[in-house]
Design an enzyme around this catalytic site. Structure first.
Site, PDB file in Angstrom:
ATOM      1  N   HIS A  76     -10.895   1.789   2.913  1.00  0.00           N
ATOM      2  CA  HIS A  76     -11.549   1.636   4.208  1.00  0.00           C
ATOM      3  C   HIS A  76     -10.745   2.375   5.278  1.00  0.00           C
ATOM      4  O   HIS A  76      -9.609   2.785   5.037  1.00  0.00           O
ATOM      5  CB  HIS A  76     -11.664   0.157   4.594  1.00  0.00           C
ATOM      6  CG  HIS A  76     -10.343  -0.492   4.895  1.00  0.00           C
ATOM      7  ND1 HIS A  76      -9.451  -0.858   3.913  1.00  0.00           N
ATOM      8  CD2 HIS A  76      -9.745  -0.815   6.066  1.00  0.00           C
ATOM      9  CE1 HIS A  76      -8.371  -1.388   4.457  1.00  0.00           C
ATOM     10  NE2 HIS A  76      -8.512  -1.366   5.776  1.00  0.00           N
ATOM     11  N   ASP A  78      -9.609   1.667   9.437  1.00  0.00           N
ATOM     12  CA  ASP A  78      -9.618   0.604  10.438  1.00  0.00           C
ATOM     13  C   ASP A  78     -10.442   1.069  11.631  1.00  0.00           C
ATOM     14  O   ASP A  78     -10.418   2.248  11.985  1.00  0.00           O
ATOM     15  CB  ASP A  78      -8.188   0.272  10.898  1.00  0.00           C
ATOM     16  CG  ASP A  78      -7.353  -0.361   9.790  1.00  0.00           C
ATOM     17  OD1 ASP A  78      -7.932  -0.753   8.758  1.00  0.00           O
ATOM     18  OD2 ASP A  78      -6.123  -0.466   9.967  1.00  0.00           O
ATOM     19  N   HIS A 132      -7.295   3.993   3.582  1.00  0.00           N
ATOM     20  CA  HIS A 132      -6.241   3.274   2.869  1.00  0.00           C
ATOM     21  C   HIS A 132      -6.813   2.114   2.066  1.00  0.00           C
ATOM     22  O   HIS A 132      -7.973   1.725   2.265  1.00  0.00           O
ATOM     23  CB  HIS A 132      -5.143   2.822   3.839  1.00  0.00           C
ATOM     24  CG  HIS A 132      -5.623   1.973   4.976  1.00  0.00           C
ATOM     25  ND1 HIS A 132      -6.377   2.452   6.017  1.00  0.00           N
ATOM     26  CD2 HIS A 132      -5.449   0.655   5.236  1.00  0.00           C
ATOM     27  CE1 HIS A 132      -6.639   1.495   6.868  1.00  0.00           C
ATOM     28  NE2 HIS A 132      -6.100   0.370   6.414  1.00  0.00           N
ATOM     29  N   ARG A 142       1.945 -10.438  -2.568  1.00  0.00           N
ATOM     30  CA  ARG A 142       2.391  -9.550  -1.487  1.00  0.00           C
ATOM     31  C   ARG A 142       1.938 -10.145  -0.156  1.00  0.00           C
ATOM     32  O   ARG A 142       0.820 -10.656  -0.050  1.00  0.00           O
ATOM     33  CB  ARG A 142       1.778  -8.164  -1.665  1.00  0.00           C
ATOM     34  CG  ARG A 142       2.020  -7.204  -0.505  1.00  0.00           C
ATOM     35  CD  ARG A 142       1.387  -5.843  -0.791  1.00  0.00           C
ATOM     36  NE  ARG A 142       1.670  -4.879   0.263  1.00  0.00           N
ATOM     37  CZ  ARG A 142       0.910  -4.702   1.338  1.00  0.00           C
ATOM     38  NH1 ARG A 142      -0.186  -5.421   1.514  1.00  0.00           N
ATOM     39  NH2 ARG A 142       1.242  -3.804   2.238  1.00  0.00           N
TER      40      ARG A 142
HETATM   41  O1  AKG Z   1      -2.016  -5.461   4.133  1.00  0.00           O
HETATM   42  C1  AKG Z   1      -1.916  -4.267   4.408  1.00  0.00           C
HETATM   43  O2  AKG Z   1      -0.870  -3.631   4.226  1.00  0.00           O
HETATM   44  C2  AKG Z   1      -3.104  -3.506   4.951  1.00  0.00           C
HETATM   45  C3  AKG Z   1      -4.182  -4.362   5.548  1.00  0.00           C
HETATM   46  C4  AKG Z   1      -5.326  -3.567   6.038  1.00  0.00           C
HETATM   47  O3  AKG Z   1      -5.503  -2.435   5.677  1.00  0.00           O
HETATM   48  C5  AKG Z   1      -6.288  -4.132   7.017  1.00  0.00           C
HETATM   49  O4  AKG Z   1      -6.218  -5.316   7.329  1.00  0.00           O
HETATM   50  O5  AKG Z   1      -7.140  -3.391   7.521  1.00  0.00           O
HETATM   51 FE   FE2 Z   2      -6.830  -1.465   7.046  1.00  0.00          FE
END
Ligand code: AKG
Ligand code: FE2
Length: 246
Positions: A76, A78, A132, A142
């Site tokens: 996706h 952001d 990402h 994690r």
């Molecule tokens: O947890 C992460 O490192 C990325 C989270 C993420 O990409 C998001 O919340 O949009």
């Molecule tokens: Fe993200």
């Protein structure tokens, strides 16, 4: 029991609020430098990032033995201007660069700044909103803490590549696409050149679903009055979610 849970929530909230205020300061400073570099009109660029829109999310990605088949968050982009990630030492975040997926190696005491869709539009596509995803780890859970910041409410984004739009227009379009198509189309919806677009093909951004647990979501850090009206703290646990207003 309930008292200690409430104390924990209160304490977590205080910590995250403070964390968010530091990140707001950082993100504003970084954006200021980027805006200067892009020669943006200073008055206009002030409206392109608003600390009052910032929020913090805390994620837990459960450990998963089928490592290669399981994603914490699917590919996706952001929607933010900037997203600032603080990840623990368990690897998992990947970014797409020149058609290759790169691992973002965890480095202690380091924050990761991701550019979001709004930054791409503001910069006339000079900066790209990074694609990402998050891979689940075979052995360990994690955790990450993410701060997202957006343009000021009602601020119109002017870009040579896109027709003028506000973040609310963008968000409404994303919600509609997710509902009707099942994924986020994103900025392509706002391209300046009118053309017939077919969004059922490849290359569209997903809405980022995956196997992660949003364990803490603190909305609108700096608007306590809105918290009282249904904002506040949302705790998600497997199969359940709690909503607590502090
Ligand atoms: O947890 C992460 O490192 C990325 C989270 C993420 O990409 C998001 O919340 O949009
Ligand atoms: Fe993200």
């Amino acid at each position: 029991m309930l008292t200690s849970y409430c104390c924990f929530l209160r304490f977590t909230r205080i910590l995250l609020e403070e964390y968010g205020s530091h990140l707001a300061r950082l993100a504003t400073a970084i954006f200021g430098a980027m805006a200067e570099n892009l020669h943006l009109d200073p008055e206009l660029s002030k409206t392109y990032i608003s600390e009052s829109t910032g929020f913090v999310r805390v994620y837990r990605y459960p450990q998963c033995s089928m490592e290669n088949e399981a994603w914490g968050i699917n590919v996706h982009t952001d929607s933010s201007v900037l997203s600032v990630l603080n990840q623990d030492q368990v690897a998992g975040l990947q970014v797409l660069k020149d058609d290759n997926w790169l691992q973002v190696k965890p480095i202690p005491d380091t924050l990761i700044f991701n550019l979001g869709d709004m930054m791409q539009a503001i910069s006339d596509d000079k900066y790209k909103s990074v694609k990402h995803r998050v891979k689940l780890n075979k052995e360990k859970d994690r955790f990450s803490i993410c701060y997202f910041v957006f343009p000021a409410e009602g601020s119109v984004i002017h870009s040579s590549k896109y027709r003028p739009f506000t973040y609310s227009d963008f968000q409404a379009q994303v919600q509609q696409d997710v509902k009707t198509l099942g994924f986020k189309v994103g900025l392509e919806r706002f391209r300046a050149a009118e053309r017939e677009l077919d969004f059922n093909g490849d290359g569209a951004c997903t809405n980022g679903v995956g196997d992660h647990e949003l364990i803490y979501s603190l909305f609108r850090l700096f608007l306590p009055s809105e918290m009282a009206n249904g904002g506040g703290v949302i705790f998600h646990e497997p199969w359940q979610s709690y909503h607590a207003v502090l």
